[in-house]
Design a protein around this motif. Structure first.
Motif, PDB file in Angstrom:
ATOM      1  N   ASP A   1      33.268  14.891 -83.906  1.00  0.00           N
ATOM      2  CA  ASP A   1      33.088  13.763 -84.815  1.00  0.00           C
ATOM      3  C   ASP A   1      32.303  12.669 -84.096  1.00  0.00           C
ATOM      4  OD1 ASP A   1      33.399  11.426 -86.350  1.00  0.00           O
ATOM      5  OD2 ASP A   1      35.374  12.009 -87.063  1.00  0.00           O
ATOM      6  N   ARG A   2      31.057  12.462 -84.514  1.00  0.00           N
ATOM      7  CA  ARG A   2      30.194  11.475 -83.847  1.00  0.00           C
ATOM      8  C   ARG A   2      30.785  10.064 -83.938  1.00  0.00           C
ATOM      9  NH1 ARG A   2      24.380  12.571 -85.307  1.00  0.00           N
ATOM     10  NH2 ARG A   2      24.598  14.002 -83.538  1.00  0.00           N
ATOM     11  N   ASP A   3      31.336   9.711 -85.089  1.00  0.00           N
ATOM     12  CA  ASP A   3      31.913   8.368 -85.236  1.00  0.00           C
ATOM     13  C   ASP A   3      33.079   8.178 -84.260  1.00  0.00           C
ATOM     14  OD1 ASP A   3      30.116   7.767 -87.240  1.00  0.00           O
ATOM     15  OD2 ASP A   3      31.481   8.325 -88.868  1.00  0.00           O
ATOM     16  N   ALA A   4      33.913   9.193 -84.139  1.00  0.00           N
ATOM     17  CA  ALA A   4      35.039   9.097 -83.207  1.00  0.00           C
ATOM     18  C   ALA A   4      34.546   8.981 -81.765  1.00  0.00           C
ATOM     19  CB  ALA A   4      35.949  10.309 -83.358  1.00  0.00           C
ATOM     20  N   ALA A   5      33.499   9.725 -81.425  1.00  0.00           N
ATOM     21  CA  ALA A   5      32.937   9.639 -80.073  1.00  0.00           C
ATOM     22  C   ALA A   5      32.425   8.234 -79.797  1.00  0.00           C
ATOM     23  CB  ALA A   5      31.830  10.672 -79.896  1.00  0.00           C
ATOM     24  N   HIS A   6      31.733   7.629 -80.779  1.00  0.00           N
ATOM     25  CA  HIS A   6      31.240   6.261 -80.607  1.00  0.00           C
ATOM     26  C   HIS A   6      32.402   5.290 -80.406  1.00  0.00           C
ATOM     27  CE1 HIS A   6      27.228   7.221 -82.875  1.00  0.00           C
ATOM     28  NE2 HIS A   6      27.234   7.664 -81.632  1.00  0.00           N
ATOM     29  N   GLU A   7      33.447   5.426 -81.202  1.00  0.00           N
ATOM     30  CA  GLU A   7      34.594   4.526 -81.095  1.00  0.00           C
ATOM     31  C   GLU A   7      35.240   4.601 -79.719  1.00  0.00           C
ATOM     32  OE1 GLU A   7      37.290   5.529 -84.187  1.00  0.00           O
ATOM     33  OE2 GLU A   7      35.939   4.900 -85.818  1.00  0.00           O
ATOM     34  N   ARG A   8      35.143   5.751 -79.076  1.00  0.00           N
ATOM     35  CA  ARG A   8      35.772   5.924 -77.768  1.00  0.00           C
ATOM     36  C   ARG A   8      34.805   5.681 -76.618  1.00  0.00           C
ATOM     37  NH1 ARG A   8      38.383   8.203 -81.546  1.00  0.00           N
ATOM     38  NH2 ARG A   8      40.598   8.709 -81.441  1.00  0.00           N
ATOM     39  N   GLY A   9      33.651   5.100 -76.929  1.00  0.00           N
ATOM     40  CA  GLY A   9      32.738   4.666 -75.879  1.00  0.00           C
ATOM     41  C   GLY A   9      31.705   5.679 -75.462  1.00  0.00           C
ATOM     42  N   ALA A  10      31.614   6.832 -76.140  1.00  0.00           N
ATOM     43  CA  ALA A  10      30.605   7.846 -75.802  1.00  0.00           C
ATOM     44  C   ALA A  10      29.352   7.621 -76.638  1.00  0.00           C
ATOM     45  CB  ALA A  10      31.149   9.246 -76.046  1.00  0.00           C
ATOM     46  N   ARG A  11      28.226   8.083 -76.136  1.00  0.00           N
ATOM     47  CA  ARG A  11      26.971   7.938 -76.859  1.00  0.00           C
ATOM     48  C   ARG A  11      26.906   8.849 -78.072  1.00  0.00           C
ATOM     49  NH1 ARG A  11      22.582  10.425 -73.725  1.00  0.00           N
ATOM     50  NH2 ARG A  11      22.790  12.119 -75.215  1.00  0.00           N
ATOM     51  N   ASP A  12      27.550  10.007 -77.962  1.00  0.00           N
ATOM     52  CA  ASP A  12      27.518  11.015 -79.015  1.00  0.00           C
ATOM     53  C   ASP A  12      28.660  11.986 -78.743  1.00  0.00           C
ATOM     54  OD1 ASP A  12      26.701  12.655 -81.124  1.00  0.00           O
ATOM     55  OD2 ASP A  12      24.578  12.573 -80.580  1.00  0.00           O
ATOM     56  N   VAL A  13      28.837  12.974 -79.612  1.00  0.00           N
ATOM     57  CA  VAL A  13      29.773  14.038 -79.283  1.00  0.00           C
ATOM     58  C   VAL A  13      29.333  14.694 -77.982  1.00  0.00           C
ATOM     59  CG1 VAL A  13      30.464  14.484 -81.659  1.00  0.00           C
ATOM     60  CG2 VAL A  13      28.499  15.702 -80.702  1.00  0.00           C
ATOM     61  N   TYR A  14      30.278  15.303 -77.281  1.00  0.00           N
ATOM     62  CA  TYR A  14      29.926  15.921 -76.009  1.00  0.00           C
ATOM     63  C   TYR A  14      30.730  17.204 -75.805  1.00  0.00           C
ATOM     64  CZ  TYR A  14      33.974  13.068 -74.531  1.00  0.00           C
ATOM     65  OH  TYR A  14      35.196  12.456 -74.432  1.00  0.00           O
TER      66      TYR A  14
END
Length: 418
Positions: A323-336
């Motif tokens: 989930d790209r939105d969740a990754a952003h919320e947790r400080g990541a640039r994108d899913v990984y």
């Protein structure tokens, strides 16, 4: 240390060493689940998928990939494991200080025997350690070690995994690395070229010459790079960038393949890179291997699809992988990419090189820069040790996987050869 800090530390220390009741896998290992793992990884090892071949081999039947050991007891998308396990309790304490984001960063596996369809596993987890607060490239956080012994429901030990996770505060991340596309602002391509002029992707050839021009330290698109010339299999010659390979992996005479790289402005740039190494159908012996021997590099494209496929095939439904939105919320640039996915790729790389009857004895890996969509992670390896064992040879191979942000995975494995 303030009284509040001392209480926070004491709450964490009280959880170290606690052993939870076993977590039982929802299902026994199946050939179907192994096959889905192989599809996601791109692994054609017959030991995992060909019952007739496997029955005639040293395995005596289908086996599961070694690095899948700790995926079988994962809770799945519905998180149906019992609440208040030790790890949950550690995470609850860390969350009170804002350490809410998570990434698995290191794992150590020891294997007692191969896993087989029908094995129903139980995990016996405990908290091995919780580090003091550390500063990392992701932000400030704590490392948590989860130590798990794995046994069948009948009580037979099959392996142990020590998994190190980073719980970090996303508000403390100061810089989000540039996207790989930012490094491709100016394609090296004749102005009049059209797609029909480009050599087809997948065209193979041999590198005949290469050089590394000087480069500026900034901006990002002036990174270190290589250019090369190749004799292609269709009789033509092609000159262009040599992509996805560190300079130390490139040499004249090496096999290359044409790839099409899309630039930030949407143009297609043909480049030269290494082809995927051919999978061995026979297994190496100790006599075939020497210390210092290098494994051919394997550039692995990283896409949204491959990240999702690896996560779901390894039963890892952590939202930062999907989930790209969740990754952003947790400080990541994108899913990984998840650590089980990265480990699966290294497992495939090693057994493709060693052969289908090679046995992985132990496996260690550490993650650094994350694998994001649009990048390429290139694996390369070197033999660093040989030791006689049980009538054969145990070989130590170190593997390094790099992407546009630097080292993604640093791994080492012991492999038993006949």
């Amino acid at each position: 240390m303030t009284g509040s800090d001392a209480d926070f530390r004491a709450r964490l220390d009280a959880l170290i060493g606690l052993t939870d009741p076993p977590r039982r896998a929802k299902d026994a290992i199946t050939e179907a689940a192994i096959r889905i793992w192989c599809d996601a990884v791109g692994d054609d090892n017959p030991a995992y998928q060909d019952p007739q071949w496997a029955a005639r081999s040293v395995w005596g039947g289908i086996v599961a990939p070694a690095t899948s050991l700790n995926m079988w007891t994962l809770p799945g998308n519905r998180r149906s494991h019992r609440h208040a396990e030790s790890l949950d309790r550690v995470n609850e304490v860390l969350a009170t200080r804002g350490f809410t984001s998570v990434a698995a960063v290191q794992t150590e596996h020891t294997y007692v025997r191969p896993l087989r369809p029908g094995d129903h596993l139980e995990q016996f987890p405990s908290i091995g350690a919780v580090s003091p607060e550390k500063s990392t490239r992701l932000g400030r956080g704590h490392f948590v070690d989860l130590v798990s012994d794995y046994r069948t429901v009948e009580g037979e030990p099959v392996g142990r995994v020590v998994l190190r996770m980073l719980r970090w505060n996303p508000a403390t991340r100061t810089e989000v690395p540039a996207t790989p596309g930012d490094r491709l602002a100016r394609p090296v391509r004749p102005a009049a070229a059209t797609p029909i002029d480009l050599p087809p992707a997948g065209t193979t050839g041999t590198l005949t010459a290469h050089l590394q021009p000087g480069y500026a330290a900034a901006p990002l698109d002036e990174r270190p790079y290589l250019v090369g010339s190749a004799q292609l299999a269709d009789g033509t010659r092609f000159s262009g960038d040599v992509a996805y390979l560190r300079p130390d992996l490139v040499h004249d005479g090496m096999p290359v393949v044409v790839a099409h790289r899309r630039t930030r402005d949407g143009q297609i740039l043909p480049v030269l890179t290494a082809p995927r190494p051919e999978r061995r159908t026979s297994t190496r012996t100790g006599a075939d291997v020497s210390v210092g021997q290098r494994l051919a590099p394997w550039p692995v494209p990283v896409t949204q699809l491959s990240i999702a496929a690896l996560a779901t095939a390894t039963f890892d439904f952590n939202d930062v992988h999907l989930d790209r939105d969740a990754a952003h919320e947790r400080g990541a640039r994108d899913v990984y990419m998840n650590i089980l996915g990265s480990s699966a790729l290294v497992n495939c790389y090693l057994t493709d090189w060693a052969g289908p009857e090679a046995r992985v004895v132990d496996f260690r890996t550490r993650l650094a820069a994350q694998n994001h969509p649009g990048d390429t992670c290139t694996l390369d390896g070197v033999v660093t040790g040989l030791q006689p064992a049980d009538g054969g040879t145990q070989v130590t191979v170190d593997v390094r996987g790099t992407n546009s942000l630097g080292d993604h995975v640093i791994a080492s494995a012991t492999i038993a050869l006949p």
